[in-house]
Write an enzyme that holds these catalytic residues in place. Structure first.
Site, PDB file in Angstrom:
ATOM      1  N   GLU A 244      76.359   8.794 -20.401  1.00  0.00           N
ATOM      2  CA  GLU A 244      75.276   8.194 -19.608  1.00  0.00           C
ATOM      3  C   GLU A 244      75.814   8.032 -18.202  1.00  0.00           C
ATOM      4  OE1 GLU A 244      72.339   7.809 -20.670  1.00  0.00           O
ATOM      5  OE2 GLU A 244      72.565   7.896 -22.833  1.00  0.00           O
ATOM      6  N   CYS A 278      71.766   2.393 -12.646  1.00  0.00           N
ATOM      7  CA  CYS A 278      71.757   3.856 -12.727  1.00  0.00           C
ATOM      8  C   CYS A 278      70.360   4.380 -12.459  1.00  0.00           C
ATOM      9  CB  CYS A 278      72.253   4.295 -14.095  1.00  0.00           C
ATOM     10  SG  CYS A 278      71.363   3.498 -15.431  1.00  0.00           S
TER      11      CYS A 278
HETATM   12  P1  NAD Z   1      83.453   4.572 -13.704  1.00  0.00           P
HETATM   13  O1  NAD Z   1      83.236   5.968 -14.128  1.00  0.00           O
HETATM   14  O2  NAD Z   1      84.362   4.319 -12.570  1.00  0.00           O
HETATM   15  O3  NAD Z   1      84.009   3.689 -14.927  1.00  0.00           O
HETATM   16  C1  NAD Z   1      83.322   3.579 -16.142  1.00  0.00           C
HETATM   17  C2  NAD Z   1      84.306   3.172 -17.223  1.00  0.00           C
HETATM   18  O4  NAD Z   1      85.216   4.241 -17.460  1.00  0.00           O
HETATM   19  C3  NAD Z   1      85.176   1.968 -16.882  1.00  0.00           C
HETATM   20  O5  NAD Z   1      85.296   1.156 -18.008  1.00  0.00           O
HETATM   21  C4  NAD Z   1      86.505   2.596 -16.531  1.00  0.00           C
HETATM   22  O6  NAD Z   1      87.608   1.755 -16.725  1.00  0.00           O
HETATM   23  C5  NAD Z   1      86.545   3.748 -17.501  1.00  0.00           C
HETATM   24  N1  NAD Z   1      87.454   4.847 -17.136  1.00  0.00           N
HETATM   25  C6  NAD Z   1      87.951   5.170 -15.929  1.00  0.00           C
HETATM   26  N2  NAD Z   1      88.738   6.273 -16.021  1.00  0.00           N
HETATM   27  C7  NAD Z   1      88.725   6.644 -17.313  1.00  0.00           C
HETATM   28  C8  NAD Z   1      89.327   7.710 -18.046  1.00  0.00           C
HETATM   29  N3  NAD Z   1      90.093   8.634 -17.446  1.00  0.00           N
HETATM   30  N4  NAD Z   1      89.078   7.807 -19.368  1.00  0.00           N
HETATM   31  C9  NAD Z   1      88.281   6.905 -19.982  1.00  0.00           C
HETATM   32  N5  NAD Z   1      87.696   5.859 -19.358  1.00  0.00           N
HETATM   33  C10 NAD Z   1      87.902   5.747 -18.025  1.00  0.00           C
HETATM   34  O7  NAD Z   1      82.009   3.987 -13.421  1.00  0.00           O
HETATM   35  P2  NAD Z   1      81.646   2.553 -12.838  1.00  0.00           P
HETATM   36  O8  NAD Z   1      81.951   2.546 -11.367  1.00  0.00           O
HETATM   37  O9  NAD Z   1      82.233   1.485 -13.692  1.00  0.00           O
HETATM   38  O10 NAD Z   1      80.057   2.518 -13.064  1.00  0.00           O
HETATM   39  C11 NAD Z   1      79.128   3.014 -12.157  1.00  0.00           C
HETATM   40  C12 NAD Z   1      78.534   4.328 -12.640  1.00  0.00           C
HETATM   41  O11 NAD Z   1      77.961   4.156 -13.933  1.00  0.00           O
HETATM   42  C13 NAD Z   1      77.408   4.806 -11.760  1.00  0.00           C
HETATM   43  O12 NAD Z   1      77.559   6.186 -11.510  1.00  0.00           O
HETATM   44  C14 NAD Z   1      76.166   4.562 -12.599  1.00  0.00           C
HETATM   45  O13 NAD Z   1      75.078   5.403 -12.304  1.00  0.00           O
HETATM   46  C15 NAD Z   1      76.694   4.793 -13.968  1.00  0.00           C
HETATM   47  N6  NAD Z   1      75.823   4.172 -14.971  1.00  0.00           N
HETATM   48  C16 NAD Z   1      75.035   4.973 -15.735  1.00  0.00           C
HETATM   49  C17 NAD Z   1      74.153   4.406 -16.672  1.00  0.00           C
HETATM   50  C18 NAD Z   1      73.255   5.276 -17.500  1.00  0.00           C
HETATM   51  O14 NAD Z   1      72.656   4.756 -18.426  1.00  0.00           O
HETATM   52  N7  NAD Z   1      73.121   6.559 -17.221  1.00  0.00           N
HETATM   53  C19 NAD Z   1      74.124   3.024 -16.824  1.00  0.00           C
HETATM   54  C20 NAD Z   1      74.943   2.237 -16.043  1.00  0.00           C
HETATM   55  C21 NAD Z   1      75.792   2.825 -15.112  1.00  0.00           C
END
Ligand code: NAD
Length: 526
Positions: A244, A278
């Site tokens: 997502e 998002c």
């Molecule tokens: P992010 O990708 O920086 O982090 C998301 C999660 O991934 C965090 O828990 C982080 O610690 C973890 N992570 C980081 N590196 C990783 C790796 N190599 N392997 C596994 N996990 C890892 O995103 P963010 O800044 O926390 O969130 C914002 C983003 O989330 C925006 O792009 C937003 O659009 C998206 N989002 C999407 C939805 C949806 O339903 N489509 C909902 C909410 C947020």
């Protein structure tokens, strides 16, 4: 309100800050890879007993957890506000209400949604065959979550995973681990058996360790870049993933829209959660004949918003959740302004306060060469463009690498649906914005770079189970006509099958009856 959480044996910790003040608000353990692997192992051991419980028994635990949350509604909303900067009222309306509703929905309806399903077999039915599908838990689900809805997003995935009979290991965002730990506490107090849910707080390395720990599915919500890294790592172990990811959601305002309501919708859709949803409205296209009125209304509504510390009363917009995200917003707005975008309100961070405050900002004179119209801004910015024809509006809406959600505004529902069908997105709302992620019954997910798979709805539950097909032959004493040996008669019959049976018509297949009887007699003789 400082929270103290005991550190893990490794002793490493995440220090949590209130983004509105920069003050420390608590600490959470930073789980090391070997601790994550142990958590997955414990979850695997605990899962069969949990899966053996009935839907009703599992539902009772989820409903008990719901009661715990309701009892602590104010405290939890305050904690969410403290960790993210959003207003307490918004934590209740945009996070807690939908997730409480999701809990009751899946607690009550999963048995029905995952009941065995009969499959229509067409002509095979005349041969005494029947088929159905059953849905078995996958095992251990790894859930990796972002910070923008730190309760609703992970808890929704946890509830659906548990109701489907899985154990779960959750890795919340490093910006919001305290809310993540609250999820663990709530379910433990509700009587969830030990180790069926474990929350492993940490950063990206902890998330990567969860992917490497060999769960049976990864439910990832976050950015496109991290989502791709997760998919790549999971592919090594052939672990299926739901991704997502981000969005750049368009809002299309047709010439017959209710201008005032559309403007209000645009302002809420763009600035709720400080634009960090998002499915925030990230681009707005308005028909040129109503643009002037619409834009004036948007600016008026925007300037009425009260911005401040989310934990204070009567605040519409809080701070952003991190300096890092605020810098993305600054970069997009500044680049647009350098290329002649016009700032109608906002446009620069608030400098007289300590926290990550960016005011709600409305831009016009923007175009698709600008990052603010192409990349996910994920902040309180509403860029507005005009269009002349429906075709042009659809082309602009679809001119994006993303396809999460979109909206169309019109007084003609038929026209709205016609346009909605042409937009490439996982969800298109007509005369609505943003909120349908909160409807537990409907599927959520994107196309293009916005991700893979679905959460919520029956489609979301199906991601969390293995569908097993059971096929029954009720005539076990008759050999199939296509079994060995392939005599000359048999091969003629096979040609008949190719021409007639495969037409799907019982009348056509009926013409093969004499050949079938001959073949059957031949089988009897040999
Ligand atoms: P992010 O990708 O920086 O982090 C998301 C999660 O991934 C965090 O828990 C982080 O610690 C973890 N992570 C980081 N590196 C990783 C790796 N190599 N392997 C596994 N996990 C890892 O995103 P963010 O800044 O926390 O969130 C914002 C983003 O989330 C925006 O792009 C937003 O659009 C998206 N989002 C999407 C939805 C949806 O339903 N489509 C909902 C909410 C947020």
């Amino acid at each position: 309100m400082a929270q103290s959480i005991p550190a893990k044996s490794s002793g490493a910790e995440i220090i949590c800050h209130d983004p509105a003040t920069g003050e420390e608000i608590g600490r959470a353990p930073l789980f090391m890879p070997e601790e994550v692997a142990r958590a997955v192992g414990r979850a695997r051991d605990a899962q069969p007993a949990w899966a053996a419980k009935s839907y009703r028994e599992r539902g009772r635990v989820i409903m008990a957890a719901r009661e715990v949350i309701l009892k602590e509604l104010e405290e939890i909303a305050f904690l969410i506000s403290l960790e993210t900067g959003k207003p307490v009222a918004e934590a209740i309306s945009l996070e807690m209400t939908p997730v409480l509703d999701l809990m009751q929905h899946f607690a009550r309806k999963t048995a029905n949604l995952l009941a065995p399903r009969r499959i229509g077999l067409g002509q095979y039915w005349f041969m005494g065959r029947s088929s159905y599908e059953i849905y078995k838990p996958r095992g251990v689900i790894g859930i990796i979550s972002p910070w923008n809805f730190p309760l609703a997003t992970p808890l929704g995935d946890v509830v659906m995973s548990l109701m489907a009979g899985n154990a779960a290991v959750l890795k919340p965002s490093e910006l919001t681990p305290l809310t993540g730990l609250k999820i663990q506490e709530v379910l433990t107090r509700a009587g969830l058996p030990d180790a069926v849910l474990q929350v492993v707080t940490g950063d990206g390395s902890t998330g990567a360790a969860l992917v490497a720990a060999g769960t049976d599915k990864i439910m990832f919500t976050g950015s496109v870049a991290t989502g791709k890294r997760v998919a790549e790592a999971a592919a090594k172990y052939l672990i299926p993933v739901v991704l997502e990811l981000g969005g750049k959601d368009p809002m299309v305002v047709l010439d017959d829209a209710n201008i005032q309501n559309a403007a209000r919708g645009a302002v809420w859709g763009a600035f709720a959660n400080c634009g960090q949803a998002c499915s925030s409205v990230e681009r707005c296209y308005v028909h040129e004949s109503i643009a002037e009125l619409f834009i004036a209304e948007v600016v008026k509504e925007t300037q009425r918003l009260r911005q401040g510390n989310g934990t204070e009363k009567a605040i519409d917009i809080g701070s952003m959740s991190s300096e890092r995200q605020l810098r993305v917003v600054e970069r997009h707005v500044n680049q647009a302004v350098d290329h002649d975008a016009e700032v109608l309100t906002g446009g620069e961070r608030l400098r007289d306060v300590a926290g990550a405050f960016y005011p709600p900002t409305v831009l016009t004179n923007v175009n698709h060469d600008m990052d603010v119209m192409r990349e996910e801004t994920f902040g309180p910015v509403l860029p507005i463009m005009t269009f002349r024809t429906e075709d042009e509006a659809v082309r602009l809406a679809n001119d994006s690498q993303f396809g999460l959600a979109a909206s169309v505004w019109t007084n003609s529902i038929a026209r709205g649906q016609r346009v909605a069908w042409r937009i490439d997105a996982g969800t298109v709302m007509i005369n609505e914005v943003l909120y349908s992620h909160g409807i537990a019954q409907t599927p959520w997910g994107g196309v293009k770079q916005s991700g893979l798979g679905r959460t919520h709805g029956r489609a979301g539950l199906l991601e969390l189970v293995n569908a097993q097909h059971i096929h029954v032959n009720r005539l076990p004493f008759i050999p199939d006509l296509w079994w060995f040996n392939y005599s000359e008669d048999a091969s003629q019959l096979f040609r008949g099958f190719a021409r007639r049976f495969s037409s799907g018509s019982i009348l056509q297949t009926g013409l093969l009856l004499p050949q079938m009887i001959r073949r059957w007699r031949e089988r009897q003789r040999n």
